[in-house]
Every structure is written in structure tokens, then in C-alpha cells.
Design a protein around this motif. Structure first.
Motif, PDB file in Angstrom:
ATOM      1  N   ASN A  34       0.869  -1.269   0.084  1.00 40.59           N
ATOM      2  CA  ASN A  34      -0.062  -0.182  -0.088  1.00 40.59           C
ATOM      3  C   ASN A  34       0.820   1.331  -0.122  1.00 40.59           C
ATOM      4  OD1 ASN A  34       0.986  -0.538   2.356  1.00 40.59           O
ATOM      5  ND2 ASN A  34      -0.743   0.100   3.381  1.00 40.59           N
ATOM      6  N   SER A  36       3.109   4.046  -2.243  1.00 37.88           N
ATOM      7  CA  SER A  36       3.767   4.463  -3.451  1.00 37.88           C
ATOM      8  C   SER A  36       4.510   5.968  -3.407  1.00 37.88           C
ATOM      9  CB  SER A  36       2.325   4.680  -4.205  1.00 37.88           C
ATOM     10  OG  SER A  36       1.595   5.758  -3.605  1.00 37.88           O
TER      11      SER A  36
ATOM     12  N   ARG B   2      -4.886   8.613   1.886  1.00 41.05           N
ATOM     13  CA  ARG B   2      -3.626   8.531   1.649  1.00 41.05           C
ATOM     14  C   ARG B   2      -2.423   9.449   2.704  1.00 41.05           C
ATOM     15  NH1 ARG B   2      -1.946   7.851  -4.001  1.00 41.05           N
ATOM     16  NH2 ARG B   2      -0.650  10.018  -3.817  1.00 41.05           N
ATOM     17  N   ARG B   6       7.388  11.410   5.923  1.00 40.63           N
ATOM     18  CA  ARG B   6       8.911  11.947   5.672  1.00 40.63           C
ATOM     19  C   ARG B   6       9.721  11.356   6.882  1.00 40.63           C
ATOM     20  NH1 ARG B   6      10.356  16.446   6.691  1.00 40.63           N
ATOM     21  NH2 ARG B   6       8.690  17.378   7.766  1.00 40.63           N
ATOM     22  N   ARG B  45      10.675  10.028   1.449  1.00 37.93           N
ATOM     23  CA  ARG B  45       9.264  10.696   1.423  1.00 37.93           C
ATOM     24  C   ARG B  45       8.598   9.680   0.787  1.00 37.93           C
ATOM     25  NH1 ARG B  45       6.083  12.297  -1.770  1.00 37.93           N
ATOM     26  NH2 ARG B  45       4.443  13.787  -1.684  1.00 37.93           N
ATOM     27  N   LEU B  46       7.312   9.347   1.460  1.00 35.57           N
ATOM     28  CA  LEU B  46       6.669   8.149   0.658  1.00 35.57           C
ATOM     29  C   LEU B  46       5.119   8.488   1.099  1.00 35.57           C
ATOM     30  CD1 LEU B  46       6.339   6.162   3.425  1.00 35.57           C
ATOM     31  CD2 LEU B  46       8.362   5.185   2.592  1.00 35.57           C
ATOM     32  N   VAL B  47       4.323   7.692   0.340  1.00 34.48           N
ATOM     33  CA  VAL B  47       2.799   7.757   0.454  1.00 34.48           C
ATOM     34  C   VAL B  47       2.407   6.537   0.675  1.00 34.48           C
ATOM     35  CG1 VAL B  47       0.636   8.402  -0.647  1.00 34.48           C
ATOM     36  CG2 VAL B  47       2.539   9.851  -1.275  1.00 34.48           C
ATOM     37  N   VAL B  48       1.468   6.197   2.052  1.00 30.05           N
ATOM     38  CA  VAL B  48       1.119   5.171   2.327  1.00 30.05           C
ATOM     39  C   VAL B  48      -0.579   5.320   2.298  1.00 30.05           C
ATOM     40  CG1 VAL B  48       0.773   3.567   4.249  1.00 30.05           C
ATOM     41  CG2 VAL B  48       2.843   5.010   4.154  1.00 30.05           C
ATOM     42  N   ASP B  49      -1.181   4.122   1.900  1.00 29.49           N
ATOM     43  CA  ASP B  49      -2.555   4.079   1.898  1.00 29.49           C
ATOM     44  C   ASP B  49      -3.065   3.410   3.057  1.00 29.49           C
ATOM     45  OD1 ASP B  49      -5.190   4.065   0.918  1.00 29.49           O
ATOM     46  OD2 ASP B  49      -4.735   3.831  -1.047  1.00 29.49           O
ATOM     47  N   ALA B  50      -3.668   4.060   4.159  1.00 26.74           N
ATOM     48  CA  ALA B  50      -3.853   3.198   5.259  1.00 26.74           C
ATOM     49  C   ALA B  50      -5.364   4.046   5.680  1.00 26.74           C
ATOM     50  CB  ALA B  50      -2.829   3.530   6.382  1.00 26.74           C
ATOM     51  N   GLN B  59       2.947   1.828  10.548  1.00 26.28           N
ATOM     52  CA  GLN B  59       3.488   1.084   9.378  1.00 26.28           C
ATOM     53  C   GLN B  59       4.617   1.630   8.867  1.00 26.28           C
ATOM     54  OE1 GLN B  59       0.800   0.449   5.895  1.00 26.28           O
ATOM     55  NE2 GLN B  59       2.741   0.158   4.580  1.00 26.28           N
ATOM     56  N   ASP B  62       7.713   0.652  11.206  1.00 22.32           N
ATOM     57  CA  ASP B  62       8.174  -0.745  10.838  1.00 22.32           C
ATOM     58  C   ASP B  62       8.935  -0.656   9.615  1.00 22.32           C
ATOM     59  OD1 ASP B  62       6.576  -1.936  12.953  1.00 22.32           O
ATOM     60  OD2 ASP B  62       4.919  -2.788  11.816  1.00 22.32           O
ATOM     61  N   MET B  63       8.422  -0.007   8.543  1.00 22.24           N
ATOM     62  CA  MET B  63       9.269  -0.053   7.413  1.00 22.24           C
ATOM     63  C   MET B  63      10.647   0.788   7.585  1.00 22.24           C
ATOM     64  SD  MET B  63       6.428   0.902   4.438  1.00 22.24           S
ATOM     65  CE  MET B  63       6.123   2.413   4.707  1.00 22.24           C
ATOM     66  N   GLY B  89       0.628  13.941  -3.287  1.00 20.91           N
ATOM     67  CA  GLY B  89       1.253  12.364  -3.563  1.00 20.91           C
ATOM     68  C   GLY B  89       1.998  12.398  -4.839  1.00 20.91           C
ATOM     69  N   ARG B  90       1.813  13.097  -5.679  1.00 26.40           N
ATOM     70  CA  ARG B  90       2.682  13.223  -6.909  1.00 26.40           C
ATOM     71  C   ARG B  90       4.077  12.925  -6.939  1.00 26.40           C
ATOM     72  NH1 ARG B  90      -0.677  17.413  -9.932  1.00 26.40           N
ATOM     73  NH2 ARG B  90      -2.832  16.285  -9.713  1.00 26.40           N
TER      74      ARG B  90
END
Lengths: 91, 91
Positions: A34, A36, B2, B6, B45-50, B59, B62-63, B89-90
Motif C-alpha cells: 500500500n 507509493s 493517503r 517523511r 518521502r513516501l505515500v501510504v494508503d492506510a 507502518q 516498521d518500514m 502525493g505526486r
């Protein structure tokens, strides 16, 4: 006065980020599908000896543009400039 | 939902940081001799869908430990987890 500054340098949006893609590609194997838009950049933390916060911030901005980042392909963001607490300046 | 996260990954204090030393060494040539304790790390920097902010933060923690950093020699700090605004998110 000692000031601690944190600067984040990242590739400009739209530029290919192979390191981010590599991380994104290995996440599903660890059970996270999940996630991106992973982008990887540099994080620089430094201590500036300046007369006041404004002088420190101005100098960190100059350094970010002239040394820490390549303004053609990277964005540098000053995340924080704070007075150094005792011991915080130790690397 | 989303969420944009950071994460800053840096070498633990006391470990030799050649990249930071290189930056420190070149600063005087540019006229800045008041900078010390330069440390360079990674910025992710990332985007998580939670489902909610707490799940996203857990999450990302953990990552950070399992993939983004090497906990033996590096510290990972989650600087921010915020709901993604339109377009943020782009990559």
C-alpha cells in the motif's frame, strides 16, 4: 550562539529516482503493498555559529543552494534552525 | 486515505561520516568557517494508503526499521505523517 540546522535535499518532482523505485519494488515482498511515490533524498544536519537566528537561517539557505544541493535538479528545504541545546551539537 | 510520511535516516552519533566531513572541509573555501558537526543522512518521502493516521504511522515505523535503515548503525526518525492534500502525493 550555536544553531542546529536540518536541511532536506530531494530530487525535483518528475525526475527519475531509481533509489526510490528500488525501495518501492522491495516493499511488497515484505508485505507492504500500500505504499507509493517513494522518493529518496539527502538529509544534512549541521551546526552554525552565528550572531542570531536570522543570520544562521540566511547562511544555511546560501549553503543549501551553493554547496548542499544542485539547484538544477534538486530542491533544498530548510526544515529547522534552532538554538543548540547542551550536547545537541555533538556529532 | 493517503498519508504522506517523511523519514530521516542518519548515522548514529560517534560513527565516522566521511560525506559530512567532506562538506565540512569545503565550506571554508566558500567563505564559511563557522560551521561544524556536519552529518549527512538519507531522507525518504513516501505515500501510504492506510485506514487512519495511527495505522499509517505504525507502518512507517516498521518500514523504517526493517527496510529504510540499518538499526545497527543508523537512527531513523519519522518527521511527519500527514494526510495527503490534493496533488501532494505526486512524485
Amino acid at each position: 550562539m550555536r544553531y542546529v540546522a536540518r536541511v532536506e535535499v530531494s530530487l525535483k518532482p518528475g525526475l527519475l529516482d531509481p533509489q526510490g523505485k528500488a525501495i518501492e519494488g522491495s516493499l511488497p515482498a515484505l508485505g507492504w503493498s500500500n505504499v507509493s511515490d517513494v522518493r529518496v533524498g539527502k538529509y544534512v544536519r549541521l551546526v552554525v555559529d552565528a550572531t542570531d537566528l536570522e543570520a544562521a537561517t540566511t547562511q544555511v539557505g546560501d549553503m543549501s543552494r551553493r554547496l548542499l544541493s544542485n539547484p538544477v535538479i534538486e530542491d533544498a528545504v530548510i526544515r529547522e534552525v534552532v538554538e543548540d541545546a547542551v550536547g545537541n551539537g555533538r556529532a
